[in-house]
Design a protein around this motif. Structure first.
Motif, PDB file in Angstrom:
ATOM      1  N   PRO A 217       0.824  -1.219   0.000  1.00 49.20           N
ATOM      2  CA  PRO A 217       0.000   0.000   0.000  1.00 49.20           C
ATOM      3  C   PRO A 217       0.853   1.262   0.000  1.00 49.20           C
ATOM      4  CG  PRO A 217      -0.898  -1.597   1.541  1.00 49.20           C
ATOM      5  CD  PRO A 217       0.413  -2.151   1.074  1.00 49.20           C
ATOM      6  N   GLY A 218       0.542   2.180  -0.921  1.00 49.56           N
ATOM      7  CA  GLY A 218       1.272   3.434  -1.028  1.00 49.56           C
ATOM      8  C   GLY A 218       2.552   3.345  -1.835  1.00 49.56           C
ATOM      9  N   SER A 219       2.834   2.193  -2.446  1.00 51.59           N
ATOM     10  CA  SER A 219       4.096   2.021  -3.186  1.00 51.59           C
ATOM     11  C   SER A 219       4.046   2.642  -4.586  1.00 51.59           C
ATOM     12  CB  SER A 219       4.460   0.542  -3.287  1.00 51.59           C
ATOM     13  OG  SER A 219       3.454  -0.180  -3.972  1.00 51.59           O
ATOM     14  N   GLY A 220       2.870   2.647  -5.222  1.00 45.33           N
ATOM     15  CA  GLY A 220       2.728   3.278  -6.535  1.00 45.33           C
ATOM     16  C   GLY A 220       3.506   2.598  -7.643  1.00 45.33           C
ATOM     17  N   PRO A 221       3.147   1.363  -8.034  1.00 44.93           N
ATOM     18  CA  PRO A 221       3.854   0.667  -9.117  1.00 44.93           C
ATOM     19  C   PRO A 221       3.807   1.468 -10.415  1.00 44.93           C
ATOM     20  CG  PRO A 221       1.755  -0.405  -8.624  1.00 44.93           C
ATOM     21  CD  PRO A 221       1.988   0.596  -7.548  1.00 44.93           C
ATOM     22  N   ARG A 222       4.938   1.549 -11.117  1.00 40.92           N
ATOM     23  CA  ARG A 222       5.048   2.437 -12.276  1.00 40.92           C
ATOM     24  C   ARG A 222       5.416   1.697 -13.568  1.00 40.92           C
ATOM     25  NH1 ARG A 222       6.488   8.143 -13.220  1.00 40.92           N
ATOM     26  NH2 ARG A 222       7.762   8.305 -15.102  1.00 40.92           N
ATOM     27  N   HIS A 223       6.623   1.133 -13.645  1.00 45.82           N
ATOM     28  CA  HIS A 223       7.085   0.432 -14.841  1.00 45.82           C
ATOM     29  C   HIS A 223       7.451  -1.006 -14.505  1.00 45.82           C
ATOM     30  CE1 HIS A 223       8.254   4.148 -17.494  1.00 45.82           C
ATOM     31  NE2 HIS A 223       6.984   4.114 -17.166  1.00 45.82           N
ATOM     32  N   LEU A 224       7.337  -1.883 -15.504  1.00 41.38           N
ATOM     33  CA  LEU A 224       7.594  -3.311 -15.326  1.00 41.38           C
ATOM     34  C   LEU A 224       8.532  -3.799 -16.422  1.00 41.38           C
ATOM     35  CD1 LEU A 224       6.514  -5.895 -13.680  1.00 41.38           C
ATOM     36  CD2 LEU A 224       4.981  -6.215 -15.635  1.00 41.38           C
ATOM     37  N   SER A 225       9.478  -4.658 -16.047  1.00 42.02           N
ATOM     38  CA  SER A 225      10.412  -5.211 -17.029  1.00 42.02           C
ATOM     39  C   SER A 225      10.607  -6.698 -16.770  1.00 42.02           C
ATOM     40  CB  SER A 225      11.756  -4.480 -16.940  1.00 42.02           C
ATOM     41  OG  SER A 225      12.636  -4.904 -17.953  1.00 42.02           O
ATOM     42  N   PHE A 226      10.584  -7.503 -17.847  1.00 40.94           N
ATOM     43  CA  PHE A 226      10.783  -8.940 -17.729  1.00 40.94           C
ATOM     44  C   PHE A 226      12.238  -9.313 -17.979  1.00 40.94           C
ATOM     45  CE2 PHE A 226       6.212  -8.912 -18.253  1.00 40.94           C
ATOM     46  CZ  PHE A 226       5.797  -9.990 -17.456  1.00 40.94           C
ATOM     47  N   HIS A 227      12.699 -10.324 -17.270  1.00 45.28           N
ATOM     48  CA  HIS A 227      14.050 -10.859 -17.485  1.00 45.28           C
ATOM     49  C   HIS A 227      14.110 -11.544 -18.847  1.00 45.28           C
ATOM     50  CE1 HIS A 227      17.663 -13.303 -16.874  1.00 45.28           C
ATOM     51  NE2 HIS A 227      17.971 -12.476 -15.875  1.00 45.28           N
ATOM     52  N   PRO A 228      15.256 -11.493 -19.536  1.00 46.52           N
ATOM     53  CA  PRO A 228      15.375 -12.157 -20.841  1.00 46.52           C
ATOM     54  C   PRO A 228      15.026 -13.644 -20.821  1.00 46.52           C
ATOM     55  CG  PRO A 228      17.234 -10.695 -20.500  1.00 46.52           C
ATOM     56  CD  PRO A 228      16.473 -10.719 -19.219  1.00 46.52           C
ATOM     57  N   ASN A 229      15.176 -14.315 -19.663  1.00 47.62           N
ATOM     58  CA  ASN A 229      14.830 -15.739 -19.617  1.00 47.62           C
ATOM     59  C   ASN A 229      13.338 -15.996 -19.443  1.00 47.62           C
ATOM     60  OD1 ASN A 229      14.230 -15.398 -16.863  1.00 47.62           O
ATOM     61  ND2 ASN A 229      16.115 -16.348 -16.142  1.00 47.62           N
ATOM     62  N   GLY A 230      12.554 -14.925 -19.256  1.00 45.73           N
ATOM     63  CA  GLY A 230      11.107 -15.048 -19.153  1.00 45.73           C
ATOM     64  C   GLY A 230      10.595 -15.586 -17.823  1.00 45.73           C
ATOM     65  N   LYS A 231      11.489 -15.830 -16.867  1.00 49.52           N
ATOM     66  CA  LYS A 231      11.085 -16.444 -15.603  1.00 49.52           C
ATOM     67  C   LYS A 231      10.845 -15.435 -14.486  1.00 49.52           C
ATOM     68  CE  LYS A 231      13.650 -20.717 -16.518  1.00 49.52           C
ATOM     69  NZ  LYS A 231      14.739 -21.613 -16.014  1.00 49.52           N
ATOM     70  N   PHE A 232      11.320 -14.197 -14.664  1.00 49.84           N
ATOM     71  CA  PHE A 232      11.219 -13.197 -13.609  1.00 49.84           C
ATOM     72  C   PHE A 232      10.730 -11.860 -14.168  1.00 49.84           C
ATOM     73  CE2 PHE A 232      14.900 -15.968 -12.644  1.00 49.84           C
ATOM     74  CZ  PHE A 232      14.369 -16.631 -11.555  1.00 49.84           C
ATOM     75  N   ALA A 233      10.070 -11.081 -13.291  1.00 48.96           N
ATOM     76  CA  ALA A 233       9.627  -9.737 -13.657  1.00 48.96           C
ATOM     77  C   ALA A 233       9.982  -8.790 -12.523  1.00 48.96           C
ATOM     78  CB  ALA A 233       8.125  -9.711 -13.915  1.00 48.96           C
ATOM     79  N   TYR A 234      10.206  -7.517 -12.898  1.00 44.46           N
ATOM     80  CA  TYR A 234      10.674  -6.521 -11.933  1.00 44.46           C
ATOM     81  C   TYR A 234       9.845  -5.247 -12.097  1.00 44.46           C
ATOM     82  CZ  TYR A 234      14.577  -9.771 -11.907  1.00 44.46           C
ATOM     83  OH  TYR A 234      15.334 -10.913 -11.827  1.00 44.46           O
ATOM     84  N   CYS A 235       9.220  -4.809 -11.005  1.00 44.13           N
ATOM     85  CA  CYS A 235       8.368  -3.615 -11.054  1.00 44.13           C
ATOM     86  C   CYS A 235       8.969  -2.527 -10.178  1.00 44.13           C
ATOM     87  CB  CYS A 235       6.959  -3.945 -10.571  1.00 44.13           C
ATOM     88  SG  CYS A 235       5.812  -2.549 -10.708  1.00 44.13           S
ATOM     89  N   ILE A 236       9.192  -1.358 -10.771  1.00 44.08           N
ATOM     90  CA  ILE A 236       9.686  -0.231  -9.996  1.00 44.08           C
ATOM     91  C   ILE A 236       8.497   0.528  -9.436  1.00 44.08           C
ATOM     92  CG2 ILE A 236       9.856   1.423 -11.932  1.00 44.08           C
ATOM     93  CD1 ILE A 236      12.553   2.312 -10.516  1.00 44.08           C
ATOM     94  N   GLU A 237       8.605   0.890  -8.143  1.00 44.17           N
ATOM     95  CA  GLU A 237       7.517   1.552  -7.433  1.00 44.17           C
ATOM     96  C   GLU A 237       7.888   3.010  -7.210  1.00 44.17           C
ATOM     97  OE1 GLU A 237       6.613  -2.708  -5.252  1.00 44.17           O
ATOM     98  OE2 GLU A 237       7.390  -1.027  -4.064  1.00 44.17           O
ATOM     99  N   GLU A 238       7.170   3.893  -7.861  1.00 38.49           N
ATOM    100  CA  GLU A 238       7.518   5.322  -7.855  1.00 38.49           C
ATOM    101  C   GLU A 238       7.482   5.919  -6.464  1.00 38.49           C
ATOM    102  OE1 GLU A 238       5.667   9.531  -9.517  1.00 38.49           O
ATOM    103  OE2 GLU A 238       5.484   7.739 -10.744  1.00 38.49           O
ATOM    104  N   MET A 239       6.429   5.656  -5.720  1.00 35.48           N
ATOM    105  CA  MET A 239       6.240   6.287  -4.416  1.00 35.48           C
ATOM    106  C   MET A 239       6.972   5.545  -3.299  1.00 35.48           C
ATOM    107  SD  MET A 239       2.197   6.963  -5.052  1.00 35.48           S
ATOM    108  CE  MET A 239       1.835   7.413  -3.355  1.00 35.48           C
ATOM    109  N   GLY A 240       7.211   4.259  -3.486  1.00 36.03           N
ATOM    110  CA  GLY A 240       7.873   3.464  -2.450  1.00 36.03           C
ATOM    111  C   GLY A 240       9.375   3.450  -2.570  1.00 36.03           C
TER     112      GLY A 240
END
Length: 373
Positions: A217-240
């Motif tokens: 709560p309050g983290s504010g997810p902004r952009h998402l990027s997948f790993h080249p192997n397709g097994k992982f994803a990473y979301c940057i949280e603007e407010m957190g």
């Protein structure tokens, strides 16, 4: 015979139409469509210098760009700050003539479109509208023309921060590695929304069994990027001021880790913005605006989790977005408040960045996309 073949290949490779070149495309807040808004530069892949190729005036605030899979067309968001005034536009990039030609424009379905992504088939374009919290899906014609949107999903609920999260705010539209799912980080609702995407249907977007992943709560997810192997994803949280790490399979995200993008000396008022992974899958880079104005550098472990390596100043203010070139050799930032572009050379072994190239000024630059032809 071998000598003749070698000479023929050399001549072919040196032909201007066939020689490989890397281009950087920049969007900006120009606020006046009579001034330049979109810029194209060629990247010197030896020294890291940027040289201007062409630009386009006649469009207001093309704040985010994306390219068609074949690199022939550029699609741009136009933020309007006016109710229902946002639009998405299409341009043809002619490398031989070094020109950008306007094709057409369509309504975005909202006030402030902030992110565009194209399906790998080249037949679809997806746009996220921040202010209204919606996503629009457009068919793309063979000539690069954007047709009127055929789907527009509106979201309403917000989250705990009444000043920033009074309602939904879609901040990006990201396809899964197989392009069968679409993910929508919603800064306003603290959710990463998920939809199935069927390229063969007249209306490709449909609901899935698990419609979203909840963030802090309050983290504010902004952009998402997948790993080249397709097994992982990473979301940057603007407010957190953090990156959340997820394992990924068949449209479902499962949280593995949450790690700060900021150093210990920064305690609040985070403005984290963009996230990308090196093509070799070994390092993750995250941009911080506000007080920090840097790139946070992480090594990616075998289980997908992150380990902090360090921080690199962007030599400017407000790195709204950044991009890595396809080779992974260079990282380029778009520093909006100082109207400058910074090119860094990336150490493939350590992941660290070193500023290279000449200083480039682009007024209110907001976005950079890099493509090798």
């Amino acid at each position: 015979m071998k000598k003749i073949l070698f000479l023929a290949l050399a001549v072919f490779a040196c032909h201007p139409l066939y020689s490989q070149k890397t281009y950087a495309f920049f969007g900006s807040y120009n606020w006046d469509k009579e001034t330049e808004g979109i810029y194209v530069y060629e990247l010197d892949t030896i020294k890291g210098n940027l040289s201007k190729v062409t630009s386009f005036s006649g469009i207001s605030n093309p704040s985010f760009l994306t390219l068609s899979p074949d690199g022939k067309y550029i699609f741009a968001c136009t933020e309007s700050k006016t109710k229902n005034g946002g639009s998405v536009s299409s341009f043809e990039f002619n490398r031989e003539n070094k020109t950008l030609k306007f094709i057409n424009r369509q309504k975005s379905g909202g006030e402030n479109p902030v992110y565009l992504t194209a399906h790998r088939s080249g037949k679809w374009l997806v746009n996220g509208n921040y202010t209204e919290g919606s996503v629009s899906v457009y068919p793309i014609s063979e000539n690069g023309k954007i047709e009127a949107y055929i789907q527009n999903f509106q979201f309403t609920e917000g989250s705990i921060n009444s000043g920033r999260q009074e309602r939904a705010h879609i901040h990006s539209t990201v396809f899964s590695p197989d392009f069968n799912y679409l993910f929508l980080p919603d800064l306003g609702a603290d959710k990463i929304r998920a939809y199935q995407f069927d390229n063969k249907k007249a209306q490709p977007l449909s609901e899935v069994e698990i419609p979203f992943s909840k963030t802090i709560p309050g983290s504010g997810p902004r952009h998402l990027s997948f790993h080249p192997n397709g097994k992982f994803a990473y979301c940057i949280e603007e407010m957190g001021g953090a990156v959340s790490v997820y394992s990924y399979k068949d449209g479902t995200l499962n949280n593995l880790q949450r790690i700060n993008t900021h150093s210990e000396k920064y305690k609040n008022d985070f403005e984290s913005s963009d996230v990308h992974i090196s093509p070799d899958g070994k390092f993750l880079y995250a941009s911080n605006r506000g007080n920090e104005n840097n790139i946070a550098i992480f090594s990616i472990q075998n289980d997908g989790t992150l380990k902090t390596i360090g921080y690199q100043s962007v030599k400017g203010r407000h790195p709204r977005t950044f991009s890595l070139d396809p080779s992974g050799k260079f990282l380029i930032t778009a520093n909006t408040l100082t109207s400058n572009v910074t090119v860094f050379k990336r150490n493939a072994e350590t992941g660290l960045l070193k500023k290279v190239g000449k200083n480039i000024k682009i007024k209110n630059v907001t976005n950079v996309q890099i493509r090798k032809y």
